[in-house]
Design a protein around this motif. Structure first.
Motif, short mmCIF file in Angstrom:
data_model
loop_
_atom_site.label_atom_id
_atom_site.label_comp_id
_atom_site.label_asym_id
_atom_site.label_seq_id
_atom_site.Cartn_x
_atom_site.Cartn_y
_atom_site.Cartn_z
N CYS A 137 0.97 -1.14 -0.12
CA CYS A 137 -0.09 0.08 -0.17
C CYS A 137 0.92 1.36 0.07
N ALA A 138 0.79 1.89 -1.07
CA ALA A 138 1.48 3.27 -1.19
C ALA A 138 0.75 4.15 -0.63
N GLU A 139 1.07 5.30 -0.09
CA GLU A 139 0.31 6.34 0.62
C GLU A 139 0.93 7.88 0.30
N LEU A 140 0.14 8.67 -0.07
CA LEU A 140 0.65 10.26 -0.34
C LEU A 140 -0.13 11.11 -0.13
N THR A 141 0.10 12.10 0.76
CA THR A 141 -0.70 13.19 1.18
C THR A 141 -0.23 14.56 0.47
N GLY A 142 -1.24 15.32 -0.02
CA GLY A 142 -0.97 16.58 -0.60
C GLY A 142 -0.62 17.77 0.31
N ALA A 143 -0.71 19.05 -0.09
CA ALA A 143 -0.54 20.13 0.54
C ALA A 143 -1.29 20.04 1.95
N GLU A 144 -2.33 19.50 2.00
CA GLU A 144 -3.08 19.53 3.46
C GLU A 144 -4.07 18.39 3.24
N LEU A 145 -4.69 18.16 4.45
CA LEU A 145 -5.67 17.05 4.60
C LEU A 145 -6.83 17.26 3.67
N ALA B 297 2.30 20.04 -3.97
CA ALA B 297 1.81 21.10 -3.30
C ALA B 297 0.37 21.57 -3.90
N ASP B 298 0.14 21.07 -4.89
CA ASP B 298 -1.04 21.43 -6.01
C ASP B 298 -2.45 20.75 -5.51
N TRP B 299 -2.42 19.97 -4.67
CA TRP B 299 -3.55 19.12 -4.32
C TRP B 299 -3.77 19.08 -3.05
N LYS B 300 -4.86 18.73 -2.26
CA LYS B 300 -5.05 18.38 -0.86
C LYS B 300 -5.93 17.12 -0.83
#
Length: 401
Positions: A61-69, A124-127
């Protein structure tokens, strides 16, 4: 997040997609044995600086969070191959005897890694949060989806929605198929043994002919579909193996049969299971034989959430044009354990065109099955567009966009 154009992918990522795909295609691994595939995925994730955890022994399972939750969206990419000896003649054909990616799972992994590359590049462009479910053992029941769900892939953070893009060799690149409601069928397996009494072929009255019983049973089960099931209620009974007998002048005392039952409605599934046994009782009673019967329920029918399907369909139409999405009228009678994910969270299963216009296309699970490399960029671009739309829509859980 801004729209990702095909030209951008062609210029910056197409060579990576093709190299990744051809490597995976050359190195297929069977269900529950995907250790090298897992290691390859992990190596790529570490190169990208994306967090991950190994699950279900050979999954990731790969997990990535953008600029904010924000919302959490999951995309399933299965990773296992099939016990088939490849006959494509491709320069990058499987290097392993009797192991082949004949269902496009190598392309699914490629799309997942391409998606993560873009999301990391533009984090940085998505949350929100994106989970990529590199799932083992789709081809072997009970499948890897249940194992990964049991190990918590849908939690921490809780998944709000899920999608699955699956190759389709009968659609050209840039074309997609989906429908609201049921998209795939229940996939059950049956195992039947008809047991008679052996004897001399010249004196059939002294024995109980298991082959005769089998013939009556096989033809009778087709009447369950054609005469006892509504034409508007999809159902299929297919037998894949029939084994019995020893030689031409000996009456067969046992026939073993295996097959599959495909349905959409649970009530139809329940009824057909019962009707098969009722037919077995009738046939063996007439002939004086006995039977053994095992009905194994497989993956459940896959339900596409109507609102999510609308969001995904609109995202693809906006990116590629209205004519690129085909809304199929009837569900496919194939199955996939993504349906287990769909039973837990709102989901969409769709087909993505990977066929060729320059040579013959072969169906999934065929030794000559192939993926058009030009389709990879469409799969990746679609994954990006669908994920972005689901992260931003207020029709899926979490806070409103």
């Amino acid at each position: 997040m801004e729209h990702i154009s095909l030209s951008y992918i062609e210029e910056n990522l197409e060579s990576y997609l093709k190299e990744t795909y051809t490597f995976l295609h050359q190195h297929p691994e069977l269900s529950k044995e995907e250790y090298e595939t897992q290691a390859f995925i992990v190596k790529e994730l570490e190169r990208l600086g994306i967090s991950y955890r190994k699950m279900a022994k050979t999954g990731v399972c790969a997990e990535l969070t953008g600029a904010e939750l924000g919302k959490t969206i999951l995309i399933r990419c299965d990773i296992d191959a099939l016990p088939i000896d490849e006959q494509t003649g491709l320069d990058y054909a499987s290097t392993r005897s009797c192991v082949m990616h004949a269902c496009g799972h190598d392309a699914h992994v490629t799309v997942g890694l391409g998606l993560l590359t873009i999301l990391k590049e533009r984090e940085a462009d998505w949350k929100g949060t994106v989970k990529v479910m590199f799932q083992p053992s789709e081809e072997v029941h009970p499948g890897g989806a249940k194992l990964m769900i049991d190990e918590g892939i849908l939690e921490n953070p809780k998944v709000d929605a899920a999608i699955c893009l699956h190759t389709n060799p009968f659609l050209t690149p840039g074309k997609f198929e989906m429908k609201k409601g049921y998209m795939l069928a229940n996939t059950d397996r049956i195992f039947v043994s008809l047991i008679g009494k052996g004897g001399h072929a010249a004196a059939p009255q002294q024995g109980i002919d298991a082959i005769a019983m089998a013939g009556q049973f096989i033809s009778g089960t087709q009447n369950i579909v054609s005469r006892q099931t509504s034409p508007l209620d999809p159902a299929v009974i297919t037998y894949g193996t029939v084994n019995g007998g020893f030689t031409s002048n000996v009456m067969c005392d046992r026939v073993d049969i295996s097959g599959t039952v495909r349905t959409i409605k649970k009530e139809t599934q329940d009824r057909i299971e019962q009707q098969i046994e009722a037919l077995l009782q009738s046939v063996t009673s007439f002939w004086g034989g006995t039977y053994e019967y095992e009905y194994n329920r497989g993956y459940p029918a896959c339900w596409n959430d109507p609102e999510m399907t609308e969001v995904v369909s609109n995202a693809i139409r906006t990116a590629f044009g209205d004519d690129k999405v085909v809304e199929v009228e009837h569900p496919y009678m194939s199955g996939d354990d993504f349906s287990i994910v769909a039973s837990h969270v709102p989901s969409v299963f769709m087909y993505w065109g990977t066929g060729s216009t320059e040579k013959e296309n072969f169906p999934w699970h065929n030794a000559k099955y192939h993926v058009n490399l030009d389709a990879l960029k469409y799969g990746m671009a679609t994954a990006v567009e669908c994920i972005a739309a689901l992260l931003e829509t207020n029709k899926v859980g979490g806070e409103e966009a």
